[in-house]
Structure formats: structure tokens, C-alpha cells
Design a protein around this motif. Structure first.
Motif, PDB file in Angstrom:
ATOM      1  N   GLY A  35      23.635  19.042  77.239  1.00 26.91           N
ATOM      2  CA  GLY A  35      24.454  18.229  78.124  1.00 26.91           C
ATOM      3  C   GLY A  35      23.624  17.183  78.833  1.00 26.91           C
ATOM      4  O   GLY A  35      22.392  17.239  78.827  1.00 26.91           O
ATOM      5  N   PHE A  47      28.031  16.386  86.377  1.00 28.03           N
ATOM      6  CA  PHE A  47      28.167  16.458  84.931  1.00 28.03           C
ATOM      7  C   PHE A  47      28.564  15.102  84.363  1.00 28.03           C
ATOM      8  O   PHE A  47      29.371  14.382  84.965  1.00 28.03           O
ATOM      9  CB  PHE A  47      29.242  17.499  84.591  1.00 28.03           C
ATOM     10  CG  PHE A  47      29.691  17.478  83.172  1.00 28.03           C
ATOM     11  CD1 PHE A  47      30.953  16.999  82.833  1.00 28.03           C
ATOM     12  CD2 PHE A  47      28.868  17.951  82.163  1.00 28.03           C
ATOM     13  CE1 PHE A  47      31.383  16.989  81.519  1.00 28.03           C
ATOM     14  CE2 PHE A  47      29.293  17.938  80.838  1.00 28.03           C
ATOM     15  CZ  PHE A  47      30.551  17.456  80.523  1.00 28.03           C
ATOM     16  N   ALA A  50      28.709  16.723  77.431  1.00 32.40           N
ATOM     17  CA  ALA A  50      28.108  17.902  76.811  1.00 32.40           C
ATOM     18  C   ALA A  50      28.626  18.059  75.396  1.00 32.40           C
ATOM     19  O   ALA A  50      29.666  17.494  75.035  1.00 32.40           O
ATOM     20  CB  ALA A  50      28.411  19.154  77.629  1.00 32.40           C
ATOM     21  N   PRO A 106      30.825  24.055  80.011  1.00 35.95           N
ATOM     22  CA  PRO A 106      29.818  23.043  79.645  1.00 35.95           C
ATOM     23  C   PRO A 106      29.506  22.084  80.789  1.00 35.95           C
ATOM     24  O   PRO A 106      28.448  21.458  80.803  1.00 35.95           O
ATOM     25  CB  PRO A 106      30.486  22.284  78.496  1.00 35.95           C
ATOM     26  CG  PRO A 106      31.456  23.248  77.924  1.00 35.95           C
ATOM     27  CD  PRO A 106      31.964  24.049  79.075  1.00 35.95           C
ATOM     28  N   SER A 107      30.381  21.965  81.752  1.00 35.42           N
ATOM     29  CA  SER A 107      30.163  21.057  82.872  1.00 35.42           C
ATOM     30  C   SER A 107      29.456  21.712  84.054  1.00 35.42           C
ATOM     31  O   SER A 107      29.168  21.038  85.043  1.00 35.42           O
ATOM     32  CB  SER A 107      31.504  20.487  83.347  1.00 35.42           C
ATOM     33  OG  SER A 107      32.340  21.523  83.818  1.00 35.42           O
TER      34      SER A 107
END
Length: 125
Positions: A35, A47, A50, A106-107
Motif C-alpha cells: 500500500g 491511506f 493498496a 487494506p486502508s
């Protein structure tokens, strides 16, 4: 041991483009995904984008969706972030990260085991 090294940052005018690259070395066989995150002065790390190492899924922050593209090159063990239509609010230090599990979103930066040193991106108005 895993090492991530970013490159490609710099100064660009608003509306311009930059391409960041992150090259991984070491025990990369256990990567689940990678990411990109960024941190502007006085702000928390946030973020950006990713991807999953083998699944081909990509994720983007709403603020960059449609402008940024994350892509991976398995042969080079690299993950790039193509940034188009840059805005002054994109100014930040950009960090590459890698995670070995899918336990977190993923964040979520807490889910990443490995981090690069960061590369500065400055967008002038």
C-alpha cells in the motif's frame, strides 16, 4: 528481513503527474499486499492506495480515486503509484508499506509490517 525503498518524489505544478516506485528486497515471498500512505505536516498518516499481492484487487482513498493508479511488477518486486492531476493538497511524504496478513483492512496502516523511508511530493499551485 524486508526492505522497501521509495523513489520518484519531487516538485510538480498543480495538474501535473508523478510516478512513485517502491522496490522490495528480502523475504518478500510472504507478502499479502502492499500500500501507499501519505503524511502531510501537522496531519496524521492517511491511506492512499493498496493492492493484494496475488489477488489483483486494488483499493483507493476517495480523495485520489480516478487520479492515482497503483500497479505491481512481480519480476521487479516493485509497486508503483502513478499520480495524475495532482493538487496542492496532495503534498505530503509518501510511504510504501507491505503486509503479510489480511487480518486488517487494506486502508488500516496498523496492518502493515514493513515500511519504506518515505519520499516527498510537493505540488505547487
Amino acid at each position: 528481513q524486508v526492505t522497501l525503498v521509495e523513489s520518484g518524489g519531487g516538485l510538480v505544478q498543480a495538474g501535473g503527474s508523478l510516478r512513485l516506485s517502491c522496490v522490495a528486497s528480502g523475504r518478500t515471498f510472504n507478502f499479502y499486499g502492499t500500500g501507499w500512505f501519505r503524511q502531510a505536516p501537522g496531519k496524521e498518516r492517511e491511506f492512499v492506495a493498496a493492492e493484494t499481492w496475488g489477488g489483483g484487487n486494488t483499493y483507493y482513498a476517495d480523495s485520489v480515486k480516478g487520479r492515482f493508479t497503483i500497479s505491481r511488477d512481480n519480476a521487479k518486486k516493485s509497486v508503483d503509484l502513478q499520480m495524475n492531476s495532482l493538487k496542492p493538497e496532495d503534498t505530503a511524504v509518501y510511504y510504501c508499506a507491505a503486509r503479510s496478513t489480511s487480518a486488517r483492512s487494506p486502508s488500516d496502516f496498523n496492518g502493515y509490517n514493513y515500511w519504506g523511508q518515505g519520499t516527498q511530493v510537493t505540488v505547487s499551485s
